[in-house]
Design an enzyme around this catalytic site. Structure first.
Site: not given
Length: 282
Positions: A34, A58, A85, A136, A151, A155, A186
């Site tokens: 997705t 969504d 993810n 996480s 943030y 998590k 990343t």
């Protein structure tokens, strides 16, 4: 892996999600993936294989998530591994961030994950098998990062709901693993994955320094290899008795060790006060 499996992966157009998708397809597995954009996802994956099902979803819309999960099951017949993810970083002090900024981060990182879990569990319970892997962060284990409070909160929430989930679904033969990466190279620190506060307060100099360090020094120099990180997650998906917690990266390991040491120190230093609150204590 000895047998081919069906994976459902969110946030698959970049980062760990894309790398896992590529490695899994290369190994002969089926992947329902997705993203917010089906076109971008298909272009990033670079394949039209019948084993690859790109889905535009969504994650904040439960009905949209349920539709995607149904399409994946109709296409591949079942689900073996679900990898939550998708997520993004929100920088900014707790005083600085608006209600909308904070809630949007929770909507994706926490409630998006919850929506997927709700949608896949009927199938996994029917099968009496499956593995849910929730991505996480080391920021879900230790929160000592100025400007990362919201943030970290998302998590920490992923860690907590995943631990409870593991206890709830064990009777159905469903496994749960929480993956907590450290810094990996990343796009996470790029503008597409990291949002800065709209209202910056000059008083918070440490937060501004953190912003600068992450954008100018850490971004592009993260020590973690996403190819190796994705391979490690895939390896866990092929383990008969996977761990509930999996740390990724020496930095994550070191920070988790420090958190445990700090917790133990406080526990021992204040043990007498802690134990004094019991009704049976004289």
């Amino acid at each position: 892996m000895q047998d081919t499996k069906v994976f459902f992966i969110t946030g698959a157009s970049k980062g760990f999600g894309l790398e896992m998708t590529r490695q899994l397809l290369e190994a002969g597995h089926s992947v329902a993936a997705t993203s917010r954009s089906k076109v971008a996802l298909s272009e990033a994956a670079g394949t039209e294989s019948s084993a690859f099902l790109p889905l535009e979803v969504d994650l904040t819309d439960p009905s949209d998530v349920a539709k995607a999960v149904s399409e994946a099951i109709e296409t591949f017949g079942h689900l073996d591994v679900v990898i939550n993810n998708a997520g993004y970083g929100q920088l900014g002090g707790l005083e600085e961030l608006s209600d909308a900024e904070a809630r949007t981060n929770y909507d994706i990182n926490v409630f998006g994950t919850h929506n997927v879990i709700r949608a896949v569990l009927p199938q996994l319970r029917t099968q009496q098998s499956g593995h849910i892997i929730n991505i996480s962060s080391i920021a879900g284990i230790t929160g000592g990062f100025p400007g990362w409070g919201v943030y970290c909160g998302t998590k920490f929430a992923v860690e907590g709901l995943s631990e409870s989930l593991a206890a709830e679904v064990a009777q159905f033969g469903i496994k749960v693993t929480i993956v907590a990466p450290g810094y990996f190279r990343t796009e996470f620190l790029e503008d597409s994955s990291l949002t800065l506060p709209q209202n910056r307060l000059p008083a918070y100099t440490e937060i501004r320094e953190s912003e600068t360090v992450h954008s100018d020094q850490i971004n592009g120099n993260q020590p973690g290899d996403p190819v190796k990180g994705a391979a490690a997650i895939i390896r866990i998906a092929d383990t008969e008795n996977p761990p509930l917690h999996l740390l990724l990266g020496p930095d994550a390991y070191a920070m988790a060790e420090k958190k445990m040491s700090d917790l133990r120190r406080d526990m021992e230093a204040w043990k007498e006060l802690t134990l004094s609150t019991d009704l049976a204590t004289a």
